[in-house]
Design an enzyme around this catalytic site. Structure first.
Site, PDB file in Angstrom:
ATOM      1  N   GLY A 119      -4.873   8.169   5.386  1.00  0.00           N
ATOM      2  CA  GLY A 119      -4.054   9.331   6.052  1.00  0.00           C
ATOM      3  C   GLY A 119      -2.796   9.473   4.877  1.00  0.00           C
TER       4      GLY A 119
ATOM      5  NE  ARG B 264      -2.658  -1.787   8.218  1.00  0.00           N
ATOM      6  CZ  ARG B 264      -2.403  -2.198   7.195  1.00  0.00           C
ATOM      7  NH1 ARG B 264      -2.701  -3.669   6.899  1.00  0.00           N
ATOM      8  NH2 ARG B 264      -2.094  -1.299   6.098  1.00  0.00           N
TER       9      ARG B 264
ATOM     10  CB  SER C 244       4.394  10.135  11.439  1.00  0.00           C
ATOM     11  OG  SER C 244       3.716  10.401  10.203  1.00  0.00           O
TER      12      SER C 244
ATOM     13  CG  ASP D 219       0.254   0.221   9.812  1.00  0.00           C
ATOM     14  OD1 ASP D 219      -0.286   1.053  10.498  1.00  0.00           O
ATOM     15  OD2 ASP D 219       0.651   0.597   8.533  1.00  0.00           O
TER      16      ASP D 219
ATOM     17  CE  LYS E 256      -2.873   0.956   3.634  1.00  0.00           C
ATOM     18  NZ  LYS E 256      -2.816   2.087   4.226  1.00  0.00           N
ATOM     19  CB  SER E 257       3.757   2.250   2.070  1.00  0.00           C
ATOM     20  OG  SER E 257       2.995   2.414   3.263  1.00  0.00           O
TER      21      SER E 257
HETATM   22  C1  S3P Z   1       2.262   4.828   6.132  1.00  0.00           C
HETATM   23  C2  S3P Z   1       2.590   5.452   7.283  1.00  0.00           C
HETATM   24  C3  S3P Z   1       2.167   4.913   8.724  1.00  0.00           C
HETATM   25  C4  S3P Z   1       1.204   3.668   8.481  1.00  0.00           C
HETATM   26  C5  S3P Z   1       0.085   3.885   7.494  1.00  0.00           C
HETATM   27  C6  S3P Z   1       0.970   4.121   6.062  1.00  0.00           C
HETATM   28  C7  S3P Z   1       2.764   5.635   4.827  1.00  0.00           C
HETATM   29  O1  S3P Z   1       1.556   5.940   9.117  1.00  0.00           O
HETATM   30  O2  S3P Z   1       0.590   3.464   9.681  1.00  0.00           O
HETATM   31  O3  S3P Z   1      -0.556   2.694   7.394  1.00  0.00           O
HETATM   32  O4  S3P Z   1       2.437   5.037   3.731  1.00  0.00           O
HETATM   33  O5  S3P Z   1       3.414   6.361   4.979  1.00  0.00           O
HETATM   34  P1  S3P Z   1       2.081   7.413   9.998  1.00  0.00           P
HETATM   35  O6  S3P Z   1       3.115   8.031   9.131  1.00  0.00           O
HETATM   36  O7  S3P Z   1       1.050   8.100  10.602  1.00  0.00           O
HETATM   37  O8  S3P Z   1       2.845   6.413  10.994  1.00  0.00           O
END
Ligand code: S3P
Length: 432
Positions: free
Chosen positions: A99, A391, A171, A318, A22-23
């Site tokens: 997010g 999740r 983050s 996660d 996903k990231s």
């Molecule tokens: C992510 C970063 C994480 C993770 C999210 C995906 C990303 O969040 O929990 O599922 O793709 O950069 P945070 O940056 O708030 O830790």
């Protein structure tokens, strides 16, 4: 698919295909949009969060086309426009539940030429955005937040300048926003503080031709660099993999093989934790650049409880709901500390885990930044509240595999955010 019933598993074996990370999928779309030329992405995640990023980029005038590749995988092409090529959106950019979409786009749009309003679903508009706006405002951005912290938020693109910024939270979304704003700013942006979160943005910026300076305590980027489109092969998502690894450890006789999985060090804290718990897992690294990828084999294991401390949290953030379920089945106590970020995810994940474990008959002690769980607790099938959090729904589906009686996951469609094929795959892996 509002509710989903999970039965106790008599077996668990197979070789599931794991969806694209996903990231990495988000970043491939966004860096593709910012580049010169056409980016081709293979095996992008089809989940709701990545669709949110694609939809927002589409609203900014970026052309993204998905097609099937000859080998059965999917191919996504992005025609790069550069941030200066984005067009003003005619509607609010809907980031859905994601997010990563909203926070990354904040960094990008801050240094652009247009004005845009970003918002999302009921969960996203309750998550903190000030943490991202704060460094961007220091760089010269113009951002208006709702109640000083939340979406909907409006960004008026401006001329940015580099800053020195110490990240107050580990983050990756925040780090990415500052890095991408830094790419569009004048001068050098230096980032220190809590930089030890997932490093996909750094890796992908390099893959698209940008230069970054990196040490263990500092990251810096010089503004004004041009990104050049590239091919991206998205490896399997280690966060999706975590559910199957957990199931393999829990179900007697289980055996699982997973191929083409991202083994990025900043993402596999869950595997390291499982190994400390005594899990029967073998990991084989096959290639390193631009992302480490390899295969994993897992079998039924006798687990023991562990202590997870603050420095480990970013690499398994996660996976903590899944770890909590596993810990309830291990021998001895498990303690997780330094994980207050769990409170501001898609749901308050400490609360969601506690509510559901207690509903299954287990006891858990929660704190602001984590939890303590006694081991070897028997779980009974019951009604599980997903809190519309993918999740939580998936972690408690795995709990259902070892519970006495049936487990009903309510509002289970949320798994589509990161793993649309989750229940179909679960059913296949449990087939005798
Ligand atoms: C992510 C970063 C994480 C993770 C999210 C995906 C990303 O969040 O929990 O599922 O793709 O950069 P945070 O940056 O708030 O830790």
């Amino acid at each position: 698919m509002a509710n989903q019933i999970v039965h106790r598993a008599a077996c668990f074996r197979g070789k599931p295909n794991i969806p694209g990370d996903k990231s990495i999928s988000h970043r491939a779309l966004i860096l593709g949009a910012l580049s010169e030329g056409r980016t081709e992405i293979t095996n992008i995640l089809t989940g709701g969060d990545v669709q949110s990023t694609a939809r927002c980029l589409g609203d900014l005038g970026v052309s993204i086309i998905r097609s099937g590749a000859s080998d059965g995988t999917t191919l996504t092409t992005v025609e790069g426009l550069g941030v200066k090529g984005f067009t003003s959106p005619v509607r609010v950019l809907d980031c859905g539940n994601s997010g990563t979409t909203i926070r990354t786009l904040m960094g990008v749009l801050a240094g652009g030429d247009i004005t845009a309003t970003l918002s999302g679903d009921a969960s996203l508009v309750r998550r903190p955005m000030r943490r991202v706006a704060a460094p961007l405002l220091l760089m010269g951005a113009r951002i208006e937040l709702t109640a000083d912290d939340y979406a909907p938020l409006t960004i008026q693109g401006s001329k940015l300048h580099g800053i020195n910024y110490s990240l107050p939270v580990a983050s990756a979304q925040l780090k990415t926003a500052v890095l991408l704003a830094g790419l569009l700013a004048e001068g050098v942006t230096r980032i220190t503080g809590q930089i030890d979160s997932r490093d996909h943005t750094e890796r992908m910026l390099r893959h698209f031709g940008a230069k970054l300076q990196e040490s263990s305590s500092e990251l810096s980027i010089t503004g004004g660099q041009t990104l050049v489109a590239n091919r991206v092969l998205v490896p399997g998502d280690p966060s999706a993999t975590a559910f199957w690894l957990a199931a393999a450890c829990l179900v007697p006789g289980a055996h699982l093989r997973l191929e083409n999985i991202s083994l990025n060090f900043t993402r596999i804290g869950f595997i390291r934790a499982l190994q400390r718990m005594g899990a029967n897992i073998v990991v084989e690294l096959e290639s390193e650049v631009p992302e480490p990828v390899g295969c994993i084999e897992a079998r039924f294991s006798n687990l023991k409880g562990i202590r997870v401390t603050v420095s480990e949290i970013p690499a398994l953030i996660d996976e903590l709901p899944m770890l909590a379920v596993l810990a309830s089945q291990a021998v001895g106590e498990t303690v997780v500390e330094g994980a207050e970020e769990l409170r501001v995810k898609e749901s308050d994940r400490i609360e969601a885990v506690a509510v559901n474990l207690r509903a299954m008959g287990a006891s858990i002690e929660t704190r602001k930044d984590g939890f303590t769980l006694a081991g070897r607790q028997s779980l009974r099938g019951t009604d599980i509240r997903s809190f519309h959090d993918h999740r939580i729904a998936m972690a408690f589906s795995i709990a259902g595999l070892v519970a006495e009686g049936d487990t009903t996951i309510h509002d289970a469609e949320c798994v589509g955010i990161s793993y649309p094929e989750f229940f179909a795959t679960l059913e296949r892996l449990c087939r005798p």
